[in-house]
Design a protein around this motif. Structure first.
Motif, short mmCIF file in Angstrom:
data_model
loop_
_atom_site.label_atom_id
_atom_site.label_comp_id
_atom_site.label_asym_id
_atom_site.label_seq_id
_atom_site.Cartn_x
_atom_site.Cartn_y
_atom_site.Cartn_z
N LEU A 176 -3.27 -0.46 3.89
CA LEU A 176 -2.52 0.06 4.57
C LEU A 176 -2.68 0.41 5.85
O LEU A 176 -1.43 1.07 6.30
N SER A 177 -3.42 -0.39 6.37
CA SER A 177 -3.13 0.16 8.22
C SER A 177 -2.70 -1.46 8.41
O SER A 177 -2.98 -1.95 9.92
N HIS A 178 -2.17 -2.06 7.85
CA HIS A 178 -1.40 -3.46 8.13
C HIS A 178 -2.29 -3.94 8.71
O HIS A 178 -2.08 -5.32 9.49
N LEU A 179 -3.48 -4.29 8.13
CA LEU A 179 -4.62 -5.28 9.19
C LEU A 179 -4.28 -6.73 8.13
O LEU A 179 -4.81 -7.95 8.57
N GLY A 180 -3.98 -7.21 6.53
CA GLY A 180 -3.77 -8.33 5.63
C GLY A 180 -3.36 -8.29 5.00
O GLY A 180 -2.98 -7.08 4.66
N ILE A 181 -3.76 -9.35 3.93
CA ILE A 181 -2.97 -8.78 2.18
C ILE A 181 -4.65 -9.15 1.56
O ILE A 181 -5.48 -9.42 2.01
N GLY A 182 -3.74 -8.24 1.21
CA GLY A 182 -5.47 -7.53 -0.06
C GLY A 182 -5.99 -7.86 -1.44
O GLY A 182 -4.53 -7.91 -1.74
N VAL A 183 -6.93 -8.63 -1.83
CA VAL A 183 -7.01 -7.95 -3.05
C VAL A 183 -6.88 -6.60 -3.54
O VAL A 183 -8.74 -6.47 -3.71
#
Length: 303
Positions: free
Chosen positions: A230-237
């Motif tokens: 949600l903080s736009h840091l990357g792609i999450g599993v």
């Protein structure tokens, strides 16, 4: 055996001190000591090693303490059943589930349950360790696998899968990802594979980590993974049930997902008639039904 003496012995063994047990029981230290000594004499054994720093159970004391713990748990269960009203639902309910599910799915829905039953006092225990329900470490459990403990009533609630999600903002900044090899240009956010989690999630993460991923953020629970996404840091599993509460998440690489993870609700057989447990069970079942209905409708729209 005299129940009063057993009750006092249990308090001493639990507190590790005659003084502290006396405070709990509202008895003098000398009265507690006399009762313990009388119990030892009646059993013809020594129950405690007495040291300056406190009391330590002997082997025989450990055996008796195990028995009194079971007795206390049974009494607590009986008291809970007695307190259940025929007309209302109130009192304490101890619910255990995994940190991610409890934080991300269950807790946000509890206002509906409290609105219906304001007299409930829910103690939510979020941890990966599986608590012993028959020994009343908790009243109800929601777990990501079928419980194998005996004397439990269990119900399969749903199946979930671990998938890959990102925000539109992240993808607009970092660029599209069309195949798994494109991870060389992206950051992965996931749980460390050694962290306590569902096996399917760990397997999916291991599969992705086999590719060239230059930037990585690992968190020890899915709540942290979600916050990173949600903080736009990357792609999450992340588990797929999040799409209901976070509809702006974008699923990436839809062909990549974990195997099915079953979600079970379980509680001890002896709580079958508990109105608190029944209220919680019905509430969760209704919420799962609503979730499944929404998922079907979304799939129909996409089709």
């Amino acid at each position: 055996m005299d129940w009063d003496k057993l009750r006092i012995f249990h308090a001493v063994a639990d507190a590790g001190s005659l003084t502290h047990a006396g405070d709990v029981l509202h008895l003098s230290q000398s009265a507690v000591s006399r009762q313990v000594r009388s119990l030892e004499e009646s059993l013809n054994v020594t129950l405690f090693h007495r040291h300056a720093r406190g009391l330590i159970l002997t082997e025989q004391g450990e055996l008796l303490f195990d028995a009194t713990k079971s007795m206390v748990k049974r009494l607590e269960t009986t008291a809970a059943r007695i307190r259940d009203s025929e007309d209302g639902v109130f009192g304490e309910l101890r619910v255990t589930t995994a940190t991610g599910f409890g934080t991300l799915w269950l807790a946000p829905r509890l206002p509906k349950l409290y609105a219906k039953y304001p007299g409930l006092k829910i103690h939510l225990m979020l941890e990966e360790r599986v608590l012993d329900l028959p020994m009343r470490e908790a009243d109800v459990a929601i777990r990501m696998k079928e419980p194998n403990q005996a004397d439990l009533i269990r119900r399969r609630l749903m199946n979930i899968r671990m998938r890959l999600y990102a925000t539109p903002e992240y993808l607009a900044q970092a660029g599209p990802i069309d195949v798994i090899e494109d991870f060389s240009q992206h950051r992965l956010i996931c749980q460390n594979t050694a962290a306590a989690q569902v096996a399917a999630g760990a397997s999916l993460t291991q599969k992705i980590l086999a590719y060239d991923i230059p930037s990585l953020l690992t968190v020890n629970n899915y709540f942290g993974v979600l916050q990173g996404v949600l903080s736009h840091l990357g792609i999450g599993v992340l588990p797929d049930y999040l799409t209901e509460d976070f509809p702006n998440l974008v699923r990436v690489l839809p062909e990549i997902e974990s195997g099915e993870v079953p979600v079970f609700l379980a509680y001890p057989e002896e709580l079958r008639t508990s109105k608190r447990v029944a209220a919680f069970r019905d509430f969760v079942t209704e919420e799962i039904f609503a979730y499944r209905k929404q998922q079907r409708e979304l799939e129909e729209v996409k089709a």
